[in-house]
Design an enzyme around this catalytic site. Structure first.
Site, mmCIF file in Angstrom:
data_model
loop_
_atom_site.group_PDB
_atom_site.id
_atom_site.type_symbol
_atom_site.label_atom_id
_atom_site.label_comp_id
_atom_site.label_asym_id
_atom_site.label_seq_id
_atom_site.Cartn_x
_atom_site.Cartn_y
_atom_site.Cartn_z
ATOM 1 N N MET A 126 0.842 -1.197 0.000
ATOM 2 C CA MET A 126 0.000 0.000 0.000
ATOM 3 C C MET A 126 0.885 1.259 0.000
ATOM 4 O O MET A 126 1.794 1.360 -0.790
ATOM 5 C CB MET A 126 -0.986 -0.017 1.169
ATOM 6 C CG MET A 126 -1.759 -1.313 1.297
ATOM 7 S SD MET A 126 -2.636 -1.753 -0.209
ATOM 8 C CE MET A 126 -3.154 -3.398 0.184
ATOM 9 N N SER A 127 0.664 2.173 0.911
ATOM 10 C CA SER A 127 1.382 3.454 0.855
ATOM 11 C C SER A 127 2.814 3.387 1.378
ATOM 12 O O SER A 127 3.527 4.402 1.327
ATOM 13 C CB SER A 127 0.602 4.541 1.596
ATOM 14 O OG SER A 127 -0.554 4.880 0.861
ATOM 15 N N VAL A 128 3.251 2.237 1.839
ATOM 16 C CA VAL A 128 4.690 2.053 2.056
ATOM 17 C C VAL A 128 5.408 2.272 0.721
ATOM 18 O O VAL A 128 6.571 2.685 0.675
ATOM 19 C CB VAL A 128 4.977 0.652 2.636
ATOM 20 C CG1 VAL A 128 6.473 0.337 2.615
ATOM 21 C CG2 VAL A 128 4.448 0.562 4.073
ATOM 22 N N THR A 129 4.673 2.014 -0.367
ATOM 23 C CA THR A 129 5.191 2.289 -1.714
ATOM 24 C C THR A 129 5.675 3.726 -1.841
ATOM 25 O O THR A 129 6.703 4.002 -2.463
ATOM 26 C CB THR A 129 4.078 2.051 -2.758
ATOM 27 O OG1 THR A 129 3.510 0.754 -2.572
ATOM 28 C CG2 THR A 129 4.617 2.164 -4.172
ATOM 29 N N LYS A 130 4.937 4.665 -1.260
ATOM 30 C CA LYS A 130 5.314 6.075 -1.339
ATOM 31 C C LYS A 130 6.709 6.299 -0.776
ATOM 32 O O LYS A 130 7.502 7.069 -1.331
ATOM 33 C CB LYS A 130 4.310 6.938 -0.568
ATOM 34 C CG LYS A 130 2.906 6.973 -1.143
ATOM 35 C CD LYS A 130 2.002 7.822 -0.262
ATOM 36 C CE LYS A 130 0.605 7.993 -0.856
ATOM 37 N NZ LYS A 130 -0.138 6.718 -0.936
#
Length: 412
Positions: A126-130
């Site tokens: 999820m937003s760990v991607t960011k």
């Protein structure tokens, strides 16, 4: 439903050849990523939609030494805003944890899997991607390949007339851009759903008139307020940075991550990104990986970017992240559970006495690095509620309790 009741193995999603009709999950189902189905979906994005690979290369995986500490399960802490103690083991159930691993001084001291995940599986970050996108950006800045003071329109002229055009690269990286964009998942009319439709690889309806790719959508974003004034957590900043990275390097974030990190850190598994209809990786939330490899990345950051005595990530890039961003700008976003924190390079910085910082994603994804305790925690989860405010009260104090325990052990 509790974690045990909603366990995808218990509910038997997608089992059988073919599965029973009431156990089938399709990307075209409106609830494919709704609880409890999401507890299966988080481990199976590649089964449902197109993806692009992040190769680990052909070298042998780096060995991870293991010395498990059975005392960790019994560690206790008081949840934020609570009065009753909770054990570490109880917190995993409370947070619908699919997998969690703890490294101390580079050694695995705790590892647990449940739900859809095991050591062989991959899970949506999820937003760990960011934070991974932000890390690539910080690396390019440290290497002199990207000028953080440059205006976005200079690097990506296609964004000149959008809200991003007159923002600096640093403002995009720290999410202090002024954008007219709503990311309220509870609002069916929020901009995030238009963005999701643009990024979907599914065929568009015949009467569809909206943007058809991430790139097309980013060009439509209008400005609201001034850049550099307040932190505003908006996924489209990460995809704008992904475009900037691709333009500067000539490589997508998937290719760059493979070449700069994944092939060099001794990863056990390939990773992957979900993509839009023209193959653009979702730089804001489409990364998927094995849990142990996420921990490996955290350990490299903890080690100052060095692996096996060789520099892999510029120390200046890590120092930039650890130093944090503007606390004043962050405070304007109103995160009541994260008072005193800041945001830098798409990482969340606690500014606590241990200097902890982390990557965070909806439904409970986390990569938590505590330099003083020499501790890395990687966690994948499938909490029913997307917002981290639902699991922070039992996650953040658990991490701090474990750090305290490890520091005490080292002092003895």
């Amino acid at each position: 439903m509790t974690a045990q009741q909603s366990d995808p193995q218990h509910l038997r999603w997608m089992e059988g050849s073919p599965p029973p009709a009431d156990k089938i999950i399709r990307l075209t189902d409106p609830d494919y990523f709704s609880f409890p189905k999401l507890r299966w979906t988080v481990c199976h994005f590649r089964d449902l939609m197109p993806t692009v690979n992040v190769s680990r290369g052909i070298g042998a995986p780096a060995i991870m030494e293991q010395k498990l500490d059975p005392a960790i399960d019994a560690l206790t802490f008081v949840p934020l805003g609570g009065s009753q103690t909770m054990t570490w083991a109880q917190s995993l159930e409370a947070n619908y944890t699919d997998g969690i691993i703890v490294l101390h001084k580079g050694t695995v001291i705790y590892e647990h899997y449940s739900g859809c995940l095991n050591q062989l599986g991959q899970h949506g970050a999820m937003s760990v991607t960011k934070s991974i996108t932000g890390l690539l950006g910080e690396m390019l800045v440290a290497e002199g390949a990207l000028d953080e003071t440059a205006k976005v329109k200079v690097i990506v002229p296609e964004l000149a007339d959008s809200a991003f055009g007159d923002a600096t690269i640093r403002q995009v990286m720290d999410m202090t851009t002024g954008l007219h964009y709503s990311e309220d998942y509870a609002d069916p009319n929020a901009d995030v759903w238009i963005y999701s439709a643009a990024g979907s690889s599914l065929p568009k309806p015949q009467d569809y008139q909206g943007p058809k790719t991430y790139y097309e959508y980013l060009q439509t974003v209008r400005k609201e307020g001034e850049h550099g004034v307040a932190f505003g957590y908006k996924t489209i900043n990460s995809d704008a940075l992904g475009w900037i990275i691709a333009r500067v390097t000539g490589k997508s974030v998937a290719t760059l991550l493979s070449e700069k990190i994944w092939q060099k850190m001794g990863a056990e598994q390939d990773a992957y990104y979900t993509i839009d209809s023209i193959g653009t990786p979702f730089a804001g939330g489409g990364f998927n990986a094995g849990l142990r490899d996420m921990a490996r990345l955290g350990q490299i950051l903890l080690n100052g970017g060095v692996i096996n005595g060789q520099p892999l990530i510029p120390e200046a890039a890590i120092a930039s992240i650890r130093g944090g961003g503007s606390k004043e700008a962050f405070a304007k976003a109103g995160y009541s559970l994260l008072k005193g924190w800041s945001y830098r390079g798409m990482w969340w910085v606690s500014h606590n006495e241990n200097g902890a910082y982390m990557a965070r994603g909806v439904h409970g994804q986390a990569l938590y690095i505590d330099p003083k305790a020499e501790m890395v925690i990687a966690r994948f989860a499938s909490h029913p509620q997307a917002g981290n405010a639902a699991n922070d009260p039992t996650s953040l104090p658990a991490y701090e309790a474990l750090a305290h325990y490890l520091l005490q052990c080292g002092a003895q």
